[in-house]
Design a protein around this motif. Structure first.
Motif, short mmCIF file in Angstrom:
data_model
loop_
_atom_site.label_atom_id
_atom_site.label_comp_id
_atom_site.label_asym_id
_atom_site.label_seq_id
_atom_site.Cartn_x
_atom_site.Cartn_y
_atom_site.Cartn_z
N VAL A 1 8.57 5.86 -0.16
CA VAL A 1 7.19 5.01 -0.01
C VAL A 1 6.21 6.16 -0.32
CG1 VAL A 1 5.49 5.34 2.42
CG2 VAL A 1 7.91 4.53 2.59
N MET A 2 5.02 5.62 -0.47
CA MET A 2 3.84 6.41 -1.12
C MET A 2 2.66 5.63 -0.68
SD MET A 2 2.20 6.77 -5.00
CE MET A 2 0.35 7.54 -5.11
N CYS A 3 1.62 6.66 0.25
CA CYS A 3 0.67 6.40 1.27
C CYS A 3 -0.40 7.92 1.15
CB CYS A 3 1.63 6.46 2.66
SG CYS A 3 1.76 8.35 3.46
N THR A 4 -1.17 7.06 1.78
CA THR A 4 -2.55 8.31 2.33
C THR A 4 -1.52 9.09 3.69
OG1 THR A 4 -3.22 6.45 3.60
CG2 THR A 4 -4.41 6.96 1.44
N ALA A 5 -2.51 10.21 3.78
CA ALA A 5 -2.14 11.12 4.37
C ALA A 5 -2.14 11.31 6.02
CB ALA A 5 -2.19 12.41 3.93
N GLY A 6 -1.64 9.78 6.69
CA GLY A 6 -2.13 9.41 7.53
C GLY A 6 -1.02 10.42 8.60
N MET B 1 2.99 12.32 -0.02
CA MET B 1 1.49 11.55 0.59
C MET B 1 0.49 11.64 -0.46
SD MET B 1 3.01 13.57 4.06
CE MET B 1 1.19 12.53 5.19
N VAL B 2 0.05 10.99 -0.50
CA VAL B 2 -1.75 11.90 -0.92
C VAL B 2 -2.64 11.40 -0.23
CG1 VAL B 2 -3.02 11.16 -3.35
CG2 VAL B 2 -0.99 10.90 -3.28
N PRO B 3 -3.27 12.89 0.18
CA PRO B 3 -5.16 11.99 0.76
C PRO B 3 -5.99 11.54 0.56
CG PRO B 3 -3.94 14.80 1.19
CD PRO B 3 -3.48 14.32 0.09
N HIS C 1 -10.42 16.57 4.98
CA HIS C 1 -10.17 17.74 5.31
C HIS C 1 -9.15 17.53 6.16
CE1 HIS C 1 -13.62 19.45 3.10
NE2 HIS C 1 -14.55 18.56 3.58
N GLU C 2 -8.49 16.29 6.99
CA GLU C 2 -7.52 15.76 8.02
C GLU C 2 -6.87 16.14 7.80
OE1 GLU C 2 -6.04 12.65 11.52
OE2 GLU C 2 -8.18 13.94 11.79
N GLN C 3 -6.41 15.31 6.75
CA GLN C 3 -5.30 14.26 5.71
C GLN C 3 -4.92 15.17 4.75
OE1 GLN C 3 -5.30 10.65 4.41
NE2 GLN C 3 -5.29 9.02 6.08
#
Length: 290
Positions: free
Chosen positions: A205-210, A226-228, A233-235
């Protein structure tokens, strides 16, 4: 390019709609006065924090979010968790103003059951559907991005690596439910049920950093990149936190070549055991607060 957060414009937008905020605060108080609940659960809604700051409710409030784990170990979070900058900590504390706080955490850490500041560390709260799935090792990678700004990056990378199978979920207004670009690339509209079905059978899985989607992937034993989101900043802190916990690999930019950094095997028994305590911890916390 719809790939990140513009903080000044976000604040300006919020300021322009101050009248709507005031109406919403009044409506919230009316609903609570009418229903007379024993407890209010706040899933990190800023309006409830503002309501508590202006005039506390006559009933206890429990605020539930991963963000409370970013307040630092002094507030009951696991010692290994990164700490948010002062302005973000201020916002997090405002959202949880005069409330008990349930800090959802990737790891149990060494925190006590509850701190003097009423912060309780708890496992991720996973959907029951996730817990009923049987993971399988498929031959495709699942990509989840919060905004459609990254879809062109996915297309460009796929043009250079057409042999890699990709299923990509993103928010694309007006797009069809499924767009099949070719046999190895499909774009999907946001669909929770289809997303977790494909997650159970993917290779990685590749995803934004939720927080939630990463926990679900880790629970299913998937390697996670994970990629913010840019300027989020939170991600960025979420990505650091997940990598320290050992549930994901973080990367600062959306570079799909970084998929090569992922391990071929993920040991997740400890994480599944931690998540299994979620229901009991939630019930224990509700009873404590009430």
């Amino acid at each position: 390019k719809d790939r990140g957060v513009d903080l000044p414009r976000t604040l300006l937008h919020a300021g322009r709609h101050i009248g709507t905020w005031r109406q919403s605060l009044r409506r919230l108080r009316e609903v609570i006065a009418h229903t007379q609940p024993d407890l209010v659960l706040n899933f990190f809604g800023p309006l409830m924090g503002l309501l508590q700051a202006i005039r506390p409710l006559p009933v206890p409030v429990l605020s539930v979010a991963h963000q409370f784990a970013l307040l630092g170990s002094a507030s009951g979070a696991p010692a290994a968790a990164p700490m948010a900058p002062w302005w973000l900590r201020g916002f997090i504390r405002m959202v949880g103003c005069r409330s008990w706080k349930m800090a959802l955490s990737f790891t149990p850490g060494d925190a006590t059951s509850h701190s003097p500041r009423r912060v309780i560390v708890a496992p991720p709260l996973l959907r029951r559907r996730i817990r009923s799935l049987t993971p399988q090792d498929g031959d495709y990678t699942l990509v989840y991005v919060a905004t459609h700004g990254y879809s062109e990056v996915v297309r460009s990378w796929h043009a250079e690596h057409p042999e890699v199978r990709l299923h990509c979920f993103c928010d694309r207004p007006g797009a069809p439910k499924v767009e099949v670009v070719d046999p190895n690339l499909s774009f999907h509209a946001l669909d929770g049920e289809e997303f977790i079905r494909l997650m159970a059978g993917c290779r990685a899985v590749m995803c934004t950093a939720g927080f939630e989607s990463v926990c679900e992937a880790a629970f299913l034993g998937k390697a996670v990149l994970m990629v913010p989101l840019e300027n989020h900043h939170e991600q960025r802190l979420n990505a650091i936190d997940a990598e320290l916990a050992g549930v994901a690999v973080s990367h600062p930019v959306f570079d799909m070549d970084a998929l090569d950094l992922l391990p071929t095997r993920v040991e997740n028994e400890w994480f599944r055991a931690w998540c299994a305590q979620g229901d009991a911890k939630l019930l224990e916390t509700l009873e404590l607060v009430v």
